[in-house]
Write a protein that holds these residues in place. Sequence first.
Motif, PDB file in Angstrom:
ATOM      1  N   THR A  58       0.804  -1.224   0.000  1.00 33.36           N
ATOM      2  CA  THR A  58       0.000   0.000   0.000  1.00 33.36           C
ATOM      3  C   THR A  58       0.840   1.280   0.000  1.00 33.36           C
ATOM      4  N   LEU A  59       2.164   1.163   0.041  1.00 33.35           N
ATOM      5  CA  LEU A  59       3.030   2.345   0.131  1.00 33.35           C
ATOM      6  C   LEU A  59       4.118   2.297  -0.937  1.00 33.35           C
ATOM      7  N   ARG A  60       4.110   3.299  -1.815  1.00 37.80           N
ATOM      8  CA  ARG A  60       5.109   3.412  -2.870  1.00 37.80           C
ATOM      9  C   ARG A  60       5.903   4.700  -2.683  1.00 37.80           C
ATOM     10  N   LEU A  61       7.219   4.598  -2.772  1.00 37.81           N
ATOM     11  CA  LEU A  61       8.112   5.744  -2.631  1.00 37.81           C
ATOM     12  C   LEU A  61       8.766   6.041  -3.973  1.00 37.81           C
ATOM     13  N   GLU A  62       9.081   7.313  -4.214  1.00 41.12           N
ATOM     14  CA  GLU A  62       9.753   7.687  -5.458  1.00 41.12           C
ATOM     15  C   GLU A  62      10.715   8.839  -5.211  1.00 41.12           C
ATOM     16  N   ALA A  63      11.759   8.844  -6.013  1.00 41.52           N
ATOM     17  CA  ALA A  63      12.746   9.930  -5.995  1.00 41.52           C
ATOM     18  C   ALA A  63      13.175  10.167  -7.435  1.00 41.52           C
ATOM     19  N   ASP A  64      13.374  11.422  -7.790  1.00 40.95           N
ATOM     20  CA  ASP A  64      13.812  11.715  -9.148  1.00 40.95           C
ATOM     21  C   ASP A  64      14.648  12.987  -9.174  1.00 40.95           C
ATOM     22  N   VAL A  65      15.498  13.050 -10.170  1.00 40.56           N
ATOM     23  CA  VAL A  65      16.322  14.231 -10.405  1.00 40.56           C
ATOM     24  C   VAL A  65      16.254  14.529 -11.900  1.00 40.56           C
ATOM     25  N   SER A  66      16.157  15.812 -12.230  1.00 36.81           N
ATOM     26  CA  SER A  66      16.136  16.189 -13.639  1.00 36.81           C
ATOM     27  C   SER A  66      17.002  17.417 -13.855  1.00 36.81           C
ATOM     28  N   LEU A  67      17.643  17.449 -14.994  1.00 34.24           N
ATOM     29  CA  LEU A  67      18.462  18.583 -15.416  1.00 34.24           C
ATOM     30  C   LEU A  67      17.938  19.039 -16.767  1.00 34.24           C
ATOM     31  N   ARG A  68      17.786  20.349 -16.929  1.00 30.49           N
ATOM     32  CA  ARG A  68      17.278  20.896 -18.192  1.00 30.49           C
ATOM     33  C   ARG A  68      18.092  22.104 -18.591  1.00 30.49           C
ATOM     34  N   ASN A  69      18.294  22.242 -19.885  1.00 29.43           N
ATOM     35  CA  ASN A  69      18.991  23.398 -20.427  1.00 29.43           C
ATOM     36  C   ASN A  69      18.185  23.901 -21.626  1.00 29.43           C
ATOM     37  N   TYR A  70      17.841  25.180 -21.596  1.00 27.87           N
ATOM     38  CA  TYR A  70      17.123  25.812 -22.697  1.00 27.87           C
ATOM     39  C   TYR A  70      18.047  26.851 -23.309  1.00 27.87           C
ATOM     40  N   ARG A  71      18.463  26.645 -24.554  1.00 23.94           N
ATOM     41  CA  ARG A  71      19.333  27.588 -25.255  1.00 23.94           C
ATOM     42  C   ARG A  71      18.498  28.333 -26.285  1.00 23.94           C
ATOM     43  N   ILE A  72      18.435  29.642 -26.133  1.00 21.16           N
ATOM     44  CA  ILE A  72      17.622  30.463 -27.011  1.00 21.16           C
ATOM     45  C   ILE A  72      18.512  30.986 -28.130  1.00 21.16           C
ATOM     46  N   GLU A  73      18.245  30.515 -29.339  1.00 27.07           N
ATOM     47  CA  GLU A  73      19.056  30.890 -30.493  1.00 27.07           C
ATOM     48  C   GLU A  73      18.935  32.382 -30.784  1.00 27.07           C
ATOM     49  N   ASP A  74      19.976  32.973 -31.329  1.00 31.16           N
ATOM     50  CA  ASP A  74      20.053  34.372 -31.763  1.00 31.16           C
ATOM     51  C   ASP A  74      20.098  35.373 -30.620  1.00 31.16           C
ATOM     52  N   LEU A  75      19.823  34.971 -29.394  1.00 29.28           N
ATOM     53  CA  LEU A  75      19.842  35.909 -28.277  1.00 29.28           C
ATOM     54  C   LEU A  75      21.000  35.652 -27.325  1.00 29.28           C
ATOM     55  N   ALA A  76      21.826  34.660 -27.592  1.00 24.27           N
ATOM     56  CA  ALA A  76      22.960  34.302 -26.725  1.00 24.27           C
ATOM     57  C   ALA A  76      22.502  34.203 -25.270  1.00 24.27           C
ATOM     58  N   ARG A  77      21.430  33.454 -25.073  1.00 25.37           N
ATOM     59  CA  ARG A  77      20.840  33.351 -23.744  1.00 25.37           C
ATOM     60  C   ARG A  77      20.484  31.895 -23.467  1.00 25.37           C
ATOM     61  N   SER A  78      20.658  31.467 -22.235  1.00 27.50           N
ATOM     62  CA  SER A  78      20.267  30.107 -21.862  1.00 27.50           C
ATOM     63  C   SER A  78      19.727  30.099 -20.440  1.00 27.50           C
ATOM     64  N   VAL A  79      18.917  29.097 -20.168  1.00 32.44           N
ATOM     65  CA  VAL A  79      18.359  28.896 -18.834  1.00 32.44           C
ATOM     66  C   VAL A  79      18.664  27.460 -18.443  1.00 32.44           C
ATOM     67  N   ARG A  80      19.237  27.285 -17.258  1.00 38.56           N
ATOM     68  CA  ARG A  80      19.535  25.952 -16.731  1.00 38.56           C
ATOM     69  C   ARG A  80      18.660  25.707 -15.510  1.00 38.56           C
ATOM     70  N   ARG A  81      18.121  24.483 -15.445  1.00 39.94           N
ATOM     71  CA  ARG A  81      17.204  24.154 -14.361  1.00 39.94           C
ATOM     72  C   ARG A  81      17.538  22.771 -13.816  1.00 39.94           C
ATOM     73  N   ALA A  82      17.586  22.665 -12.501  1.00 43.25           N
ATOM     74  CA  ALA A  82      17.779  21.373 -11.833  1.00 43.25           C
ATOM     75  C   ALA A  82      16.611  21.165 -10.878  1.00 43.25           C
ATOM     76  N   ASN A  83      16.121  19.938 -10.796  1.00 44.83           N
ATOM     77  CA  ASN A  83      14.995  19.636  -9.931  1.00 44.83           C
ATOM     78  C   ASN A  83      15.256  18.323  -9.203  1.00 44.83           C
ATOM     79  N   LEU A  84      14.977  18.309  -7.911  1.00 45.52           N
ATOM     80  CA  LEU A  84      15.079  17.105  -7.093  1.00 45.52           C
ATOM     81  C   LEU A  84      13.718  16.882  -6.462  1.00 45.52           C
ATOM     82  N   GLY A  85      13.169  15.679  -6.612  1.00 47.43           N
ATOM     83  CA  GLY A  85      11.849  15.391  -6.074  1.00 47.43           C
ATOM     84  C   GLY A  85      11.832  14.122  -5.256  1.00 47.43           C
ATOM     85  N   LEU A  86      11.038  14.146  -4.184  1.00 47.79           N
ATOM     86  CA  LEU A  86      10.806  12.983  -3.324  1.00 47.79           C
ATOM     87  C   LEU A  86       9.307  12.877  -3.111  1.00 47.79           C
ATOM     88  N   GLY A  87       8.771  11.653  -3.191  1.00 48.19           N
ATOM     89  CA  GLY A  87       7.332  11.515  -3.037  1.00 48.19           C
ATOM     90  C   GLY A  87       6.937  10.174  -2.462  1.00 48.19           C
TER      91      GLY A  87
END
Length: 133
Positions: A58-87
């Motif tokens: 009756t009990l399920r546990l989960e853990a996850d990690v994600s890394l994301r990178n968004y590179r916006i062309e022509d604007l020399a701009r990027s966004v980096r995102r890291a996420n850690l989740g426990l449930g």
Amino acid sequence: YRTPDGLYFNASADWSVTPLTLVSFDLRRDISESGSLLSGGIVRTRANLGVRHELLRTLRLEADVSLRNYRIEDLARSVRRANLGLGANYDVGRNIDVTARLDWRINRGRGALSLPAEDFERARVTVGVRYSL
């Protein structure tokens, strides 16, 4: 606009370590519209790793990690995102589940046109009850 270039892919794998434990991996890179007249597109690279374990029937546990990178062309701009989740998910009865989750996210913007609002750290706790027919 400069045409976004590079290798685009989508790969995923699931591994049943034991009958009660599942490890999932997902890696993808694609292009999407930027929504801006100044940019030709956004190159998105994402990697996710998650583990799910059935501690009790009756009990399920989960853990996850994600890394994301968004590179916006022509604007020399990027966004980096890291996420850690426990449930956790607990089956109270045949039709009722109680869920709880903690997510911690770090977001960083880089480049000449990065906005101060793109740099943040956030923790979010969610608790829910689900009834199914």
